[in-house]
Design a protein around this motif. Structure first.
Motif, mmCIF file in Angstrom:
data_model
loop_
_atom_site.group_PDB
_atom_site.id
_atom_site.type_symbol
_atom_site.label_atom_id
_atom_site.label_comp_id
_atom_site.label_asym_id
_atom_site.label_seq_id
_atom_site.Cartn_x
_atom_site.Cartn_y
_atom_site.Cartn_z
ATOM 1 N N ASP A 168 -8.689 -30.888 53.547
ATOM 2 C CA ASP A 168 -7.404 -31.571 53.629
ATOM 3 C C ASP A 168 -7.521 -33.056 53.320
ATOM 4 N N SER A 169 -8.701 -33.612 53.530
ATOM 5 C CA SER A 169 -8.920 -35.028 53.241
ATOM 6 C C SER A 169 -9.429 -35.237 51.810
ATOM 7 N N TYR A 170 -9.411 -34.169 51.010
ATOM 8 C CA TYR A 170 -9.833 -34.200 49.604
ATOM 9 C C TYR A 170 -11.321 -34.433 49.412
ATOM 10 N N GLU A 171 -12.094 -34.167 50.424
ATOM 11 C CA GLU A 171 -13.540 -34.256 50.288
ATOM 12 C C GLU A 171 -14.063 -32.891 49.854
ATOM 13 N N VAL A 172 -15.060 -32.892 48.986
ATOM 14 C CA VAL A 172 -15.633 -31.642 48.496
ATOM 15 C C VAL A 172 -16.382 -30.952 49.628
ATOM 16 N N ASP A 173 -16.108 -29.688 49.822
ATOM 17 C CA ASP A 173 -16.813 -28.881 50.808
ATOM 18 C C ASP A 173 -17.997 -28.226 50.083
ATOM 19 N N VAL A 174 -19.101 -28.943 50.056
ATOM 20 C CA VAL A 174 -20.272 -28.511 49.296
ATOM 21 C C VAL A 174 -20.783 -27.161 49.790
ATOM 22 N N GLU A 175 -20.792 -26.947 51.087
ATOM 23 C CA GLU A 175 -21.265 -25.668 51.636
ATOM 24 C C GLU A 175 -20.396 -24.503 51.170
ATOM 25 N N LYS A 176 -19.092 -24.709 51.127
ATOM 26 C CA LYS A 176 -18.191 -23.653 50.673
ATOM 27 C C LYS A 176 -18.424 -23.358 49.191
ATOM 28 N N SER A 223 -12.746 -35.151 38.072
ATOM 29 C CA SER A 223 -13.516 -36.396 38.127
ATOM 30 C C SER A 223 -13.363 -37.117 39.461
ATOM 31 N N TRP A 224 -12.182 -37.005 40.091
ATOM 32 C CA TRP A 224 -11.991 -37.679 41.363
ATOM 33 C C TRP A 224 -12.757 -37.003 42.494
ATOM 34 N N ASN A 225 -13.252 -35.768 42.255
ATOM 35 C CA ASN A 225 -14.045 -35.085 43.275
ATOM 36 C C ASN A 225 -15.497 -35.548 43.283
ATOM 37 N N VAL A 226 -15.939 -36.125 42.191
ATOM 38 C CA VAL A 226 -17.357 -36.450 42.084
ATOM 39 C C VAL A 226 -17.587 -37.945 41.820
ATOM 40 N N THR A 227 -16.762 -38.777 42.418
ATOM 41 C CA THR A 227 -16.964 -40.218 42.279
ATOM 42 C C THR A 227 -18.155 -40.678 43.116
ATOM 43 N N ASP A 228 -18.495 -39.912 44.120
ATOM 44 C CA ASP A 228 -19.644 -40.211 44.976
ATOM 45 C C ASP A 228 -20.888 -39.548 44.365
ATOM 46 N N GLU A 229 -21.851 -40.354 43.988
ATOM 47 C CA GLU A 229 -23.074 -39.843 43.351
ATOM 48 C C GLU A 229 -23.784 -38.812 44.236
ATOM 49 N N ALA A 230 -23.726 -38.997 45.544
ATOM 50 C CA ALA A 230 -24.377 -38.054 46.459
ATOM 51 C C ALA A 230 -23.732 -36.668 46.371
ATOM 52 N N GLN A 253 -25.464 -33.191 45.155
ATOM 53 C CA GLN A 253 -25.438 -31.973 45.971
ATOM 54 C C GLN A 253 -24.884 -30.798 45.178
ATOM 55 N N LEU A 254 -23.819 -31.039 44.418
ATOM 56 C CA LEU A 254 -23.241 -29.972 43.592
ATOM 57 C C LEU A 254 -24.210 -29.566 42.493
ATOM 58 N N SER A 255 -24.903 -30.533 41.905
ATOM 59 C CA SER A 255 -25.858 -30.244 40.838
ATOM 60 C C SER A 255 -27.030 -29.408 41.330
ATOM 61 N N ASP A 256 -27.354 -29.524 42.612
ATOM 62 C CA ASP A 256 -28.405 -28.681 43.198
ATOM 63 C C ASP A 256 -27.968 -27.223 43.274
ATOM 64 N N ILE A 257 -26.664 -27.000 43.286
ATOM 65 C CA ILE A 257 -26.124 -25.637 43.372
ATOM 66 C C ILE A 257 -26.049 -25.006 41.984
ATOM 67 N N ALA A 258 -25.495 -25.748 41.026
ATOM 68 C CA ALA A 258 -25.293 -25.256 39.661
ATOM 69 C C ALA A 258 -24.959 -26.444 38.762
ATOM 70 N N PRO A 259 -25.048 -26.253 37.444
ATOM 71 C CA PRO A 259 -24.632 -27.343 36.558
ATOM 72 C C PRO A 259 -23.177 -27.727 36.825
ATOM 73 N N VAL A 260 -22.894 -29.031 36.782
ATOM 74 C CA VAL A 260 -21.556 -29.546 37.060
ATOM 75 C C VAL A 260 -20.961 -30.086 35.765
ATOM 76 N N VAL A 261 -19.753 -29.621 35.441
ATOM 77 C CA VAL A 261 -19.040 -30.157 34.283
ATOM 78 C C VAL A 261 -17.804 -30.882 34.779
#
Length: 124
Positions: free
Chosen positions: A4-12, A25-32, A36-44
């Motif tokens: 609800d706060s527009y933060e990516v739920d990496v675990e989900k 793009s607004w979901n991945v402005t934070d390099e961290a 974390q997403l890149s550790d799961i799969a390639p991110v486009v």
């Protein structure tokens, strides 16, 4: 997969075991978060100066990442033609009304417009 706060739920996201992650793009402005997403799969992410790129830009990125570029370009062209036809039909109505079109991207189609201007908007 945002909260609800527009933060990516990496675990989900990870729970779906994706082969590729398409992110706004607004979901991945934070390099961290990107890492974390890149550790799961390639991110486009759509290449755009805007935090909310137009729907067709986002679709092209997904098409390229999935190896379906030609199919996506055809779908984009068909969708744009359909939107143009809709605009022409609505302009032919003899009515005094306002039309709201809610599209796939707030940057491209979330407009509240008068029937006299819909064709111009739909041709974008």
């Amino acid at each position: 997969m945002v909260s609800d706060s527009y933060e990516v739920d990496v675990e989900k996201v990870a729970s779906y075991e994706p082969d590729v992650i398409s992110a706004a793009s607004w979901n991945v402005t934070d390099e961290a978060v990107y890492e974390q997403l890149s550790d799961i799969a390639p991110v486009v992410v759509p290449k755009s100066e805007s935090t909310k790129p137009d729907w067709d830009v986002s679709a092209q990125v997904v098409g390229e990442a999935s190896g379906k570029k030609d199919e996506v370009l055809e779908a984009i062209a068909a969708t744009k033609e359909s939107m143009k036809s809709l605009g022409e039909e609505l302009n032919q109505l003899d009515a005094d009304f306002t039309t709201a079109i809610n599209g796939a991207s707030p940057a491209s189609l979330d407009w509240l417009i008068n029937d006299s201007g819909i064709e111009d908007v739909l041709e974008k």
